[in-house]
Design an enzyme around this catalytic site. Sequence first.
Site, PDB file in Angstrom:
ATOM      1  N   HIS A  26       0.216  -0.670   0.185  1.00 20.86           N
ATOM      2  CA  HIS A  26       0.005  -0.032  -0.341  1.00 20.86           C
ATOM      3  C   HIS A  26       0.811   1.242  -0.023  1.00 20.86           C
ATOM      4  CE1 HIS A  26      -2.963   3.014   1.646  1.00 20.86           C
ATOM      5  NE2 HIS A  26      -3.424   2.564   1.542  1.00 20.86           N
ATOM      6  N   ASP A  27       0.973   2.115  -0.880  1.00 20.94           N
ATOM      7  CA  ASP A  27       1.486   3.059  -1.118  1.00 20.94           C
ATOM      8  C   ASP A  27       2.809   2.974  -0.871  1.00 20.94           C
ATOM      9  OD1 ASP A  27      -1.608   4.363  -1.605  1.00 20.94           O
ATOM     10  OD2 ASP A  27      -1.367   5.295  -0.247  1.00 20.94           O
ATOM     11  N   LYS A 113      -4.547   5.080  -7.144  1.00 13.65           N
ATOM     12  CA  LYS A 113      -5.037   5.159  -5.521  1.00 13.65           C
ATOM     13  C   LYS A 113      -5.746   6.576  -5.941  1.00 13.65           C
ATOM     14  CE  LYS A 113      -5.435   3.925  -1.184  1.00 13.65           C
ATOM     15  NZ  LYS A 113      -4.546   4.918  -0.299  1.00 13.65           N
TER      16      LYS A 113
END
Length: 280
Positions: A26-27, A113
Amino acid sequence: MPGAEARPDNRVDWRPEAGRAALLIHDMQEYFLDKYYRDQAPIPMLLDHTRQLLDHARANGIPVFYTAQPTEQPDSDRALLNDFWGPGLPAHPELYPIVARLAPTADEVVLTKWRYSAFQRSDLRAQLRELGRDQLIITGIYGHIGCMATALEAFMQDVQPFFVYDAVADFSASEHRMATDYVARNCGVSLTTADTIAALDSARGFDLAAFEAEIERLLETPLEEIPGDENLMLAGMDSIRLMSLAERLRREGIEVGFADLVEHATLDEWREIFRAGGMK
């Protein structure tokens, strides 16, 4: 980075399974890592543990997904995020890429995202359903924002979330712990990297071959290239990796500690310890 001592009391006994799980990184873009001193905690362990999970997923056919904020974020798309965080990445185009150590391969999915949760404005749920996956292993940054929001939405979409809290980083220890506890109490399971890998391997049993595969993964070197009497601490087995191995053995019921592995540090000695079921 919190360790095994910070493991919360999970309300459910779900365990990740290799045939049901997908991994989410994630990210992990340069932009977000640039907010930290990269040679200081928690970043070295974040990268090391996430890489362990990535290697394990790739070796065992577990699908891997990434999230990354886009290079173009018009105000109409960014919307309320502007009020909290400003323009974000658009002001820093050189920092868009996912950090090189975790870079995706051509057949791994990078989701655009747009909001805190990886499910928002993406087809993540549809892709999981198509792959027959109903579990999501969550790593990355930031713990109490996107990672926790993704865990909560996974739960609401009937996907079991696993919040790997020693493969997640946050703004502060208190926010990190809050996210870990929230997931454990309300929507998923919070666990360590060692817990996660142990659970994924449990269906086939943690035999000597699995133990050797774990050492090989940690060293990132084929074991046939390492003499049995060579000190593995000199072959790249640093303290972070060694702590992970000791925790994994503990989870498998093998009574051996960090100090034991340091004192008996050759591959031959570790094999003997494994066969004996621990230190006598």
